[in-house]
Scaffold this active site. Structure first.
Site, PDB file in Angstrom:
ATOM      1  N   GLU A 156      -6.416  -2.576  19.390  1.00 12.39           N
ATOM      2  CA  GLU A 156      -7.546  -3.235  18.719  1.00 12.39           C
ATOM      3  C   GLU A 156      -7.763  -4.593  19.363  1.00 12.39           C
ATOM      4  OE1 GLU A 156      -7.283  -3.554  14.404  1.00 12.39           O
ATOM      5  OE2 GLU A 156      -8.397  -5.437  14.472  1.00 12.39           O
ATOM      6  N   GLU A 161     -13.745 -13.454  15.036  1.00 14.03           N
ATOM      7  CA  GLU A 161     -13.206 -13.192  13.706  1.00 14.03           C
ATOM      8  C   GLU A 161     -12.776 -14.487  13.050  1.00 14.03           C
ATOM      9  OE1 GLU A 161      -9.710 -10.699  13.491  1.00 14.03           O
ATOM     10  OE2 GLU A 161     -10.257 -10.011  11.498  1.00 14.03           O
TER      11      GLU A 161
END
Ligand SMILES: *[C@@H]1O[C@H](CO)[C@@H](O)[C@H](O)[C@H]1NC(C)=O
Ligand SMILES: *[C@@H]1O[C@H](CO)[C@@H](O)[C@H](O)[C@H]1NC(C)=O
Length: 332
Positions: A156, A161
Site C-alpha cells: 500500500e 493523507e
C-alpha cells in the site's frame, strides 16, 4: 489510509500533534554520518499510458460502497446517489465531496471512495489536484493498494493523507514481511517510522511527514494545490510534491523526466526492501472518510471542539471536505 482494520497511527497520535516533525534531529545525524542513499535518476522514457481527466474521468473508476475498512462514520455511496457527491464541473474539474446535508444514516455521513479499474505494476503516477478535503473529523487519502492480495501483502502506497486540521502531508508505505525504510534514504521530508511491514495490530507503516504547511489542507487549497508525482520502480518508490506555481515544464507538457526534479519529497529505496516483490500491481484510490481508526483516534489531540461524532453531525464542517482534481495521469 490503511487497507485493513484497527489501531492505526496511535504511535503518532500518542506522541503529540501530527504536526510535530519528530525525527528532525535523527535525520540530520544520518546526513552528517556520510552514508546517504540518494535517488538515482532513471532514463527518461516515460510515455503516457492512461489519463483520467475531464468529463470521462469516472469511466475508469469503480465506486466502493461497502463498509469502511477503517471504521469511519461514513456511508460510501455511488455516483448516482441522490446526494450527488461525485461529478465533473463544466470546466472539467472532478469533484468528490462529503454530503453537506443533515441526513445522517445511523450517525454516518455519505461520502465517496473510488478505485481505478486498471492496476499498474510500475510507472510514474501524476495527480494534479486543485484542492483537498480537510476539517474536523475529516480523513482524506489519495493512495494505492496492491490488487488481488490480502492486505498488506500486495503493498500500500499512501501519497496524500492526514486528519482533522493537519497542515503537513504524510507519505506512508505498508507492506508484508521484511520491508524497512533505509534510515540513510535522502529525501526532503522528515522520517516518522522505518518499519514498512504492517499487520492489523501494528500498522503505522514507514512514513515521511512533509515540512511545509502548504502540503495538506487549508494552505494547500489556498494556493490552488499542486501536483503529487510518484514513481514505483524495482529500485524504489519516490514521491515529489510541486506547488501550483512550481510545476516543472516537462510535467506540464506530458513529457515527464524525473531525472530533472531533484531530491524527492519522500524516497523509499530498495536497499532494505524488495520493492518489486512487496508492491504488486497497484490500483489508485481517492477517498474521504470521517473519524475512524485515525481521525477519530487523533481527534482529542486536534484543536477541534467536542467529539469526533459531534463534528460528523454538524453539516457546516463539510463545506471544504472536497477533492477537486484536474487530472490523474499514468506513465510507463
Ligand atoms: C506551520 O504551522 C504551525 C502551526 O500553525 C506554525 O507554528 C509554524 O510556524 C508554521 N510553519 C511555517 C514554516 O510557517
Ligand atoms: C458547527 O461547526 C461550525 C464550524 O464548522 C461551528 O462554527 C459551529 O459552532 C458548529 N455548530 C455546533 C452546533 O456545534
Amino acid at each position: 489510509m490503511l487497507g485493513a482494520l484497527t489501531t492505526v497511527v496511535l504511535a503518532f497520535a500518542a506522541s503529540g500533534s501530527a504536526l510535530m516533525p519528530h525525527h528532525g534531529a535523527h535525520t540530520r545525524r544520518h546526513n552528517n554520518a556520510g552514508r546517504a542513499v540518494s535517488y538515482v535518476p532513471r532514463s527518461s522514457s516515460y510515455k503516457l499510458v492512461k489519463e483520467y481527466a475531464g468529463q470521462s474521468f469516472f469511466d475508469g473508476w469503480n465506486f466502493f460502497t461497502g463498509a469502511d475498512p477503517t471504521n469511519g462514520l461514513v456511508k460510501f455511496v455511488g455516483k448516482d446517489d441522490d446526494a450527488k457527491l461525485a461529478y465533473v464541473q463544466d470546466d472539467g474539474t472532478v469533484v468528490l465531496a462529503v454530503d453537506q446535508s443533515d441526513n445522517l444514516v445511523n450517525g454516518k455521513r455519505k461520502s465517496i471512495r473510488i478505485t481505478t479499474d486498471d492496476s499498474f505494476d510500475r510507472g510514474l503516477f501524476v495527480a494534479d489536484i486543485y484542492s483537498m478535503p480537510h476539517g474536523c473529523s475529516v480523513w482524506p487519502a489519495y493512495w494505492s493498494l496492491g490488487a488481488g492480495a490480502d492486505w498488506p501483502n500486495g503493498g500500500e502506497i499512501d501519497i496524500i493523507e492526514g486528519v482533522n486540521e493537519q497542515l503537513q502531508n504524510q507519505i506512508t508505505l505498508h507492506s508484508g514481511a521484511d520491508c524497512t525504510l533505509d534510515k540513510a534514504a535522502d529525501a526532503l521530508s522528515n522520517k516518522l517510522g522505518l518499519t514498512c511491514t504492517s499487520s492489523n495490530g501494528n500498522n503505522a507503516g514507514c512514513a515521511y511527514q512533509q515540512k511545509e504547511n502548504n502540503t495538506f489542507g487549508h494552505l494547500f487549497n489556498m494556493q490552488a494545490g499542486g501536483v503529487y508525482a510518484h514513481t514505483l520502480e524495482s529500485d524504489g518508490i519516490s514521491v515529489w510534491f510541486f506547488d501550483r506555481d512550481a510545476i516543472p515544464s516537462d510535467l506540464a507538457a506530458k513529457t515527464p523526466d524525473p531525472s530533472g526534479w531533484g531530491t524527492p519529497t519522500a524516497y523509499f529505496p530498495n536497499t532494505d526492501c524488495d520493492i518489486a516483490a512487496k508492491f504488486k500491481k497497484q490500483q489508485l484510490i481517492f477517498d474521504i472518510t470521517l473519524c475512524g481508526d485515525w481521525a477519530g483516534a487523533a481527534y482529542s489531540q486536534s484543536s477541534c471542539p467536542g467529539t469526533c461524532a459531534d463534528a460528523v453531525a454538524n453539516a457546516s464542517n463539510f463545506d471544504v471536505a472536497q477533492w477537486k482534481i484536474a487530472s490523474v495521469r499514468v506513465y510507463q
